[in-house]
Design a protein around this motif. Structure first.
Motif, PDB file in Angstrom:
ATOM      1  N   VAL A   1      45.247  34.626  51.317  1.00 39.02           N
ATOM      2  CA  VAL A   1      44.297  33.876  50.519  1.00 39.02           C
ATOM      3  C   VAL A   1      45.005  33.483  49.225  1.00 39.02           C
ATOM      4  N   TYR A   2      44.888  32.245  48.870  1.00 39.53           N
ATOM      5  CA  TYR A   2      45.522  31.729  47.658  1.00 39.53           C
ATOM      6  C   TYR A   2      44.484  31.647  46.560  1.00 39.53           C
ATOM      7  N   PRO A   3      44.623  32.414  45.470  1.00 38.61           N
ATOM      8  CA  PRO A   3      43.632  32.379  44.413  1.00 38.61           C
ATOM      9  C   PRO A   3      43.602  31.009  43.737  1.00 38.61           C
ATOM     10  N   ASP A   4      42.460  30.646  43.238  1.00 32.04           N
ATOM     11  CA  ASP A   4      42.305  29.354  42.572  1.00 32.04           C
ATOM     12  C   ASP A   4      42.026  29.599  41.097  1.00 32.04           C
ATOM     13  N   ASN A   5      43.075  29.603  40.296  1.00 32.68           N
ATOM     14  CA  ASN A   5      42.918  29.740  38.851  1.00 32.68           C
ATOM     15  C   ASN A   5      43.816  28.724  38.168  1.00 32.68           C
ATOM     16  N   GLU A   6      43.778  28.644  36.846  1.00 30.56           N
ATOM     17  CA  GLU A   6      44.528  27.602  36.145  1.00 30.56           C
ATOM     18  C   GLU A   6      46.024  27.671  36.430  1.00 30.56           C
ATOM     19  N   ALA A   7      46.579  28.845  36.389  1.00 30.48           N
ATOM     20  CA  ALA A   7      48.015  28.963  36.631  1.00 30.48           C
ATOM     21  C   ALA A   7      48.354  28.523  38.042  1.00 30.48           C
ATOM     22  N   SER A   8      47.587  28.964  39.025  1.00 31.91           N
ATOM     23  CA  SER A   8      47.895  28.582  40.396  1.00 31.91           C
ATOM     24  C   SER A   8      47.584  27.109  40.652  1.00 31.91           C
ATOM     25  N   ALA A   9      46.622  26.538  39.952  1.00 32.81           N
ATOM     26  CA  ALA A   9      46.309  25.121  40.119  1.00 32.81           C
ATOM     27  C   ALA A   9      47.494  24.263  39.676  1.00 32.81           C
ATOM     28  N   LYS A  10      48.141  24.623  38.573  1.00 33.16           N
ATOM     29  CA  LYS A  10      49.316  23.878  38.120  1.00 33.16           C
ATOM     30  C   LYS A  10      50.461  24.035  39.112  1.00 33.16           C
ATOM     31  N   PHE A  11      50.705  25.257  39.574  1.00 31.06           N
ATOM     32  CA  PHE A  11      51.765  25.485  40.544  1.00 31.06           C
ATOM     33  C   PHE A  11      51.483  24.693  41.814  1.00 31.06           C
ATOM     34  N   ARG A  12      50.238  24.707  42.264  1.00 28.79           N
ATOM     35  CA  ARG A  12      49.847  23.977  43.469  1.00 28.79           C
ATOM     36  C   ARG A  12      50.135  22.483  43.305  1.00 28.79           C
ATOM     37  N   ALA A  13      49.760  21.912  42.165  1.00 29.33           N
ATOM     38  CA  ALA A  13      49.980  20.486  41.916  1.00 29.33           C
ATOM     39  C   ALA A  13      51.477  20.166  41.865  1.00 29.33           C
ATOM     40  N   ASP A  14      52.248  21.002  41.173  1.00 32.25           N
ATOM     41  CA  ASP A  14      53.693  20.790  41.086  1.00 32.25           C
ATOM     42  C   ASP A  14      54.344  20.905  42.467  1.00 32.25           C
ATOM     43  N   GLY A  65      51.426  35.714  36.576  1.00 29.66           N
ATOM     44  CA  GLY A  65      52.233  34.911  37.490  1.00 29.66           C
ATOM     45  C   GLY A  65      51.421  33.736  37.993  1.00 29.66           C
ATOM     46  N   VAL A  66      52.027  32.895  38.807  1.00 28.24           N
ATOM     47  CA  VAL A  66      51.310  31.724  39.306  1.00 28.24           C
ATOM     48  C   VAL A  66      50.200  32.094  40.294  1.00 28.24           C
ATOM     49  N   LEU A  67      50.246  33.280  40.835  1.00 29.49           N
ATOM     50  CA  LEU A  67      49.176  33.765  41.713  1.00 29.49           C
ATOM     51  C   LEU A  67      48.161  34.613  40.968  1.00 29.49           C
ATOM     52  N   GLY A  68      48.302  34.726  39.670  1.00 28.64           N
ATOM     53  CA  GLY A  68      47.441  35.588  38.871  1.00 28.64           C
ATOM     54  C   GLY A  68      48.232  36.807  38.425  1.00 28.64           C
ATOM     55  N   LYS A  69      47.561  37.763  37.821  1.00 31.18           N
ATOM     56  CA  LYS A  69      48.241  38.973  37.352  1.00 31.18           C
ATOM     57  C   LYS A  69      48.614  39.851  38.541  1.00 31.18           C
ATOM     58  N   ASP A  76      50.533  56.161  49.217  1.00 28.24           N
ATOM     59  CA  ASP A  76      50.877  56.880  50.440  1.00 28.24           C
ATOM     60  C   ASP A  76      50.608  56.025  51.678  1.00 28.24           C
ATOM     61  N   GLN A  77      49.538  55.263  51.648  1.00 32.27           N
ATOM     62  CA  GLN A  77      49.136  54.486  52.818  1.00 32.27           C
ATOM     63  C   GLN A  77      50.032  53.270  53.069  1.00 32.27           C
ATOM     64  N   TYR A  78      50.385  52.534  52.002  1.00 29.11           N
ATOM     65  CA  TYR A  78      51.118  51.278  52.187  1.00 29.11           C
ATOM     66  C   TYR A  78      52.534  51.279  51.622  1.00 29.11           C
ATOM     67  N   GLY A  79      52.914  52.307  50.915  1.00 35.35           N
ATOM     68  CA  GLY A  79      54.252  52.350  50.318  1.00 35.35           C
ATOM     69  C   GLY A  79      54.322  51.574  49.021  1.00 35.35           C
ATOM     70  N   GLN A  80      55.476  50.983  48.758  1.00 34.76           N
ATOM     71  CA  GLN A  80      55.720  50.274  47.508  1.00 34.76           C
ATOM     72  C   GLN A  80      55.492  48.770  47.700  1.00 34.76           C
ATOM     73  N   PHE A  81      54.787  48.155  46.747  1.00 35.42           N
ATOM     74  CA  PHE A  81      54.522  46.714  46.841  1.00 35.42           C
ATOM     75  C   PHE A  81      53.998  46.207  45.504  1.00 35.42           C
ATOM     76  N   PHE A  82      53.946  44.907  45.380  1.00 35.15           N
ATOM     77  CA  PHE A  82      53.311  44.274  44.233  1.00 35.15           C
ATOM     78  C   PHE A  82      51.925  43.824  44.664  1.00 35.15           C
ATOM     79  N   GLU A  83      50.936  44.243  43.903  1.00 32.08           N
ATOM     80  CA  GLU A  83      49.554  43.896  44.222  1.00 32.08           C
ATOM     81  C   GLU A  83      49.133  42.680  43.403  1.00 32.08           C
ATOM     82  N   TYR A  84      48.660  41.667  44.110  1.00 34.62           N
ATOM     83  CA  TYR A  84      48.121  40.461  43.498  1.00 34.62           C
ATOM     84  C   TYR A  84      46.602  40.509  43.585  1.00 34.62           C
ATOM     85  N   PRO A  85      45.946  39.631  42.813  1.00 36.64           N
ATOM     86  CA  PRO A  85      44.464  39.647  42.863  1.00 36.64           C
ATOM     87  C   PRO A  85      43.936  39.342  44.259  1.00 36.64           C
TER      88      PRO A  85
END
Length: 85
Positions: A1-14, A65-69, A76-85
């Motif tokens: 799912v791609y979040p729709d916020n100001e930062a991502s809207a600019k990235f999407r347009a670019d 970030g362009v996807l949000g914070k 323990d369940q998923y290991g190491q990762f970056f969580e996006y909104p």
């Protein structure tokens, strides 16, 4: 799912302007966020040592970030990762 916020809207347009479609948009946005993060860490730390970079990445919390914070997570369940909104 791609979040729709100001930062991502600019990235999407670019992205759409540059590539003419949105087929890989979410992957491009997360790759962009990680590339900018690594670049910032190298500049701020003045160090290309992989262990040092990974240690710094583990400290990331609520980074804009362009996807949000996003934050580093280690669970323990998923290991190491970056969580996006």
């Amino acid at each position: 799912v791609y979040p729709d916020n100001e930062a991502s809207a600019k990235f999407r347009a670019d992205y759409l302007k540059e590539y003419g479609n949105e087929s890989q948009l979410t992957f491009a946005a997360s790759a962009y966020d990680m590339t900018v993060l690594i670049g910032d860490l190298v500049v701020n730390n003045g160090n290309l040592n992989p262990k040092s970079l990974l240690a710094s990445m583990r400290l990331v919390r609520d980074r804009a970030g362009v996807l949000g914070k996003f934050s580093y997570r280690d669970t323990d369940q998923y290991g190491q990762f970056f969580e996006y909104p």
